[in-house]
Structures are given as structure tokens and as C-alpha cells.
Enzyme design. Structure first.
Site, PDB file in Angstrom:
ATOM      1  N   GLY A 264      20.082  -7.249  56.919  1.00 18.80           N
ATOM      2  CA  GLY A 264      21.095  -5.939  57.640  1.00 18.80           C
ATOM      3  C   GLY A 264      21.764  -5.925  58.382  1.00 18.80           C
ATOM      4  O   GLY A 264      21.790  -4.743  59.743  1.00 18.80           O
TER       5      GLY A 264
ATOM      6  N   ASN B 117      25.005  -4.637  58.197  1.00 20.40           N
ATOM      7  CA  ASN B 117      25.570  -3.547  58.486  1.00 20.40           C
ATOM      8  C   ASN B 117      25.204  -2.089  58.770  1.00 20.40           C
ATOM      9  O   ASN B 117      26.270  -1.400  59.321  1.00 20.40           O
ATOM     10  CB  ASN B 117      25.902  -3.809  56.764  1.00 20.40           C
ATOM     11  CG  ASN B 117      24.124  -3.285  56.470  1.00 20.40           C
ATOM     12  OD1 ASN B 117      22.957  -3.700  56.029  1.00 20.40           O
ATOM     13  ND2 ASN B 117      24.466  -1.634  56.018  1.00 20.40           N
TER      14      ASN B 117
ATOM     15  N   GLY C 293      22.977  -0.047  61.967  1.00 17.89           N
ATOM     16  CA  GLY C 293      21.997  -0.225  62.907  1.00 17.89           C
ATOM     17  C   GLY C 293      21.915  -0.914  64.005  1.00 17.89           C
ATOM     18  O   GLY C 293      23.125  -1.508  64.778  1.00 17.89           O
TER      19      GLY C 293
ATOM     20  N   TYR D 191       4.527   0.846  58.999  1.00 15.74           N
ATOM     21  CA  TYR D 191       5.971   0.327  59.624  1.00 15.74           C
ATOM     22  C   TYR D 191       5.350  -0.166  60.699  1.00 15.74           C
ATOM     23  O   TYR D 191       5.692  -2.029  60.745  1.00 15.74           O
ATOM     24  CB  TYR D 191       6.627   1.186  59.579  1.00 15.74           C
ATOM     25  CG  TYR D 191       7.612   0.844  60.526  1.00 15.74           C
ATOM     26  CD1 TYR D 191       9.040   0.180  60.316  1.00 15.74           C
ATOM     27  CD2 TYR D 191       8.084   1.088  62.548  1.00 15.74           C
ATOM     28  CE1 TYR D 191       9.756  -0.722  60.946  1.00 15.74           C
ATOM     29  CE2 TYR D 191       9.190   0.376  63.051  1.00 15.74           C
ATOM     30  CZ  TYR D 191       9.784  -0.465  62.575  1.00 15.74           C
ATOM     31  OH  TYR D 191      11.367  -0.705  63.029  1.00 15.74           O
TER      32      TYR D 191
END
Length: 316
Positions: A27, A29, A31, A181
Site C-alpha cells: 500500500g 502508493n 496514505g 475494521y
């Protein structure tokens, strides 16, 4: 590294050099993952962005290169929701060893309905936890080939108040997006702690460290157009929140330190200094519920079954 250099104060603005090292950031790319990759790229290391979207990875790499002259950054297509693709993704790295992986990629849903991966797993649990769990199996030979590799798992402060339901790990009976989550991130953190316990028992040179970013908001994150654009209104509106939380660039600090600092040890938990929500990274006591070895062992066995992997044997 000498004992003198290992005791120098940690400077979040100037991470230590890591020339000739190779780091993978899932991840990477967007945040927090983007900022982990950007900061690691300042050290001279080769940074690989794991991303399911090649176009977004290209944009992120261009942004890093624009800010870090000479950055050694590349991408690999990585879809953690597709467990059968992970072995091929690791093979496409075409490397003999890997010095660290940051398990950062994640999916967060705010509202129903419940969604599933192509493999039939609840989307957040299947991607955030099972995807990284399975990826670790395929990466382990590369990590074991490095002198002192690290597996850094990005948890969440939201997981602190959650508890796992081992009889309903995929929220089939009672689905609440925010809770699901939080539990998916808690499962990741259990995995990171249990993984280090098993690595130590096997005499492995690989260490597993768990981190969390505290409170990391887009509105407090500096712009990296077009990866992230912060408007003046968002910046001004979020100013009061800066007393308690921080931007995603600062949320990346614990993971970057866990990768680079020789003082960091396997099995530790690192997060922001101020109430676990903001500030420079420091070692924190492992949350009490994460020390429950019986829950960790049951989750491990269930994860092996659900992901269809045999991570029971850790190479030394």
C-alpha cells in the site's frame, strides 16, 4: 553499526542511511504507506511499492522522485485480496533477499453492506490480515536470506478497544463496519506479536515489530499532489485537532523507525509519544490483550486454514 551510532537520538526528519538495503511497503502508493515509502527512500535504500493499482503506483513513484533526488524506487503489483496471486507477486520482485517489509496496506469501509474478496473472505479481514499473513509465507525465504530482516506490521489505535471473536472472525453473524475494521487491525497486531514469538523459538534472524500511527488525519497531512492534496480550508479547519492528533506523514514515523533503528527489538510495539496519538515514535508497553498467547495461537491456526497457507514452520 557501532554501539555509539546505535545510541544517537532518533531524528524523524533525517532517518539513518540504509544504502544497499531493499524494503517493500504494501500500500505504498497512498496514505501512510506513501509517506513510509517517501521517508525510507531518503536513506539510499531501494524501496518497492506494493500496489494493486499500477497507475497509482506510477504517480506515487513520480512524487517520491520529485522530492527525493536519486530515489531508488520501483513498484510491484500486489493485490492482498487475491491470495492466489501473492506467490507470483513475490516472484516478480526478482530479488535474492529483502531487508524489511512494512505490512501497511489496508481497506476500511464506513458503512454496510458487508463485502467479500474474490476468495470469499470478509473484505477488511481478508485483505488487512489474511492477505498479509499469506504474503509473509512467500516473503520469508527472502527475509531469511538478509542478515537481520524486519517484518513491520502497521496496526491501528482503533484496535486497542476491540477484542476478537474467534468464532466469527469474518463477521458473518454480526457485521458492523467500524468494529470489523478495528478487529481486522487487531488480528494483524496479534499476528505480528505471535510471529516474533515463533521466530525467536526457531532461532531466526528475522524480527517482527508491531507499530501504529496514532491519530493520523488527511487534513493534517502535507500535500503531495496528485497523491494527496490538502486545501487551505481543510488545513485551517483541522488546526485545533493538531493538539491531539497528527498528519499521515507523522503517522509513518513509527514504521520508519521500526525498519531502520538498530535499537528496535522484535516483539515490541511502537507508536506516537503523546498519549499514543501524536508525536515522535517511542516503544510502548504491548497492550494487555495482545499478550494473550492462547488467543494468538488460535488466530494463527485459523488464519492458516482460511488463507490456505502453511506458516506453521518458520525457517531459522
Amino acid at each position: 553499526m557501532s554501539s555509539t551510532s546505535s545510541t544517537l537520538p532518533w531524528d524523524v526528519q533525517r532517518p539513518r542511511r540504509a544504502d544497499d538495503s531493499v524494503f517493500l511497503v504494501t500500500g505504498g502508493n497512498a496514505g501512510i504507506g506513501y509517506f513510509v515509502a517517501e521517508q525510507l527512500s531518503t536513506t539510499g535504500a531501494t524501496v518497492v511499492l506494493g500496489s494493486r493499482n499500477p497507475a497509482k503506483a506510477e504517480v506515487a513513484m513520480a512524487s517520491i522522485r520529485a522530492r527525493v533526488p536519486g530515489a531508488r524506487v520501483r513498484a510491484v503489483r500486489l493485490d492482498l485480496a487475491d491470495l492466489s496471486s501473492l506467490e507470483t507477486a513475490v516472484e516478480s520482485l526478482e530479488m535474492d533477499c529483502l531487508d524489511a517489509v512494512v505490512h501497511n496496506a489496508g481497506v476500511a469501509l464506513d458503512a454496510p453492506p458487508r463485502k467479500e474478496t474474490g476468495d470469499g473472505h470478509e473484505l477488511m479481514f481478508g485483505t488487512n490480515h489474511l492477505g498479509h499473513f499469506a504474503l509473509t509465507q512467500w516473503l520469508m525465504p527472502l527475509l531469511s536470506a538478509a542478515p537481520t530482516a524486519r517484518i513491520v506490521t502497521m496496526g491501528s489505535f482503533a484496535a486497542r478497544s476491540e477484542r476478537l471473536d474467534l468464532d466469527d472472525l469474518e463477521s458473518r453473524k454480526d457485521y458492523q463496519p467500524k468494529r470489523t475494521y478495528g478487529r481486522s487491525k487487531l488480528a494483524q497486531m496479534y499476528f505480528g506479536v505471535e510471529l516474533d514469538r515463533r521466530l525467536r523459538a526457531a532461532g531466526s534472524t528475522v524480527a517482527s515489530v508491531v507499530v501504529h500511527p496514532g491519530g493520523a488525519l488527511d487534513s493534517l497531512t502535507p500535500s503531495r499532489p496528485p497523491v494527496h492534496v490538502r486545501t487551505t480550508g481543510a488545513r485551517l479547519g483541522a488546526a485545533p485537532a493538531a493538539l491531539l492528533v497528527q498528519g499521515k506523514h507523522a503517522g509513518a514515523w513509527p514504521a520508519v523507525r521500526a525498519v531502520l533503528d538498530p535499537a528496535v527489538r522484535g516483539g515490541q510495539l511502537w507508536g506516537p509519544r503523546v498519549f499514543g496519538l501524536r508525536g515522535e515514535p517511542r516503544s510502548q508497553p504491548v497492550w494487555t490483550h495482545l499478550t494473550d498467547t492462547s488467543v494468538a495461537a488460535r488466530l494463527w491456526d485459523a488464519s492458516c486454514d482460511l488463507a490456505g497457507v502453511a506458516l506453521g514452520t518458520i525457517p531459522g
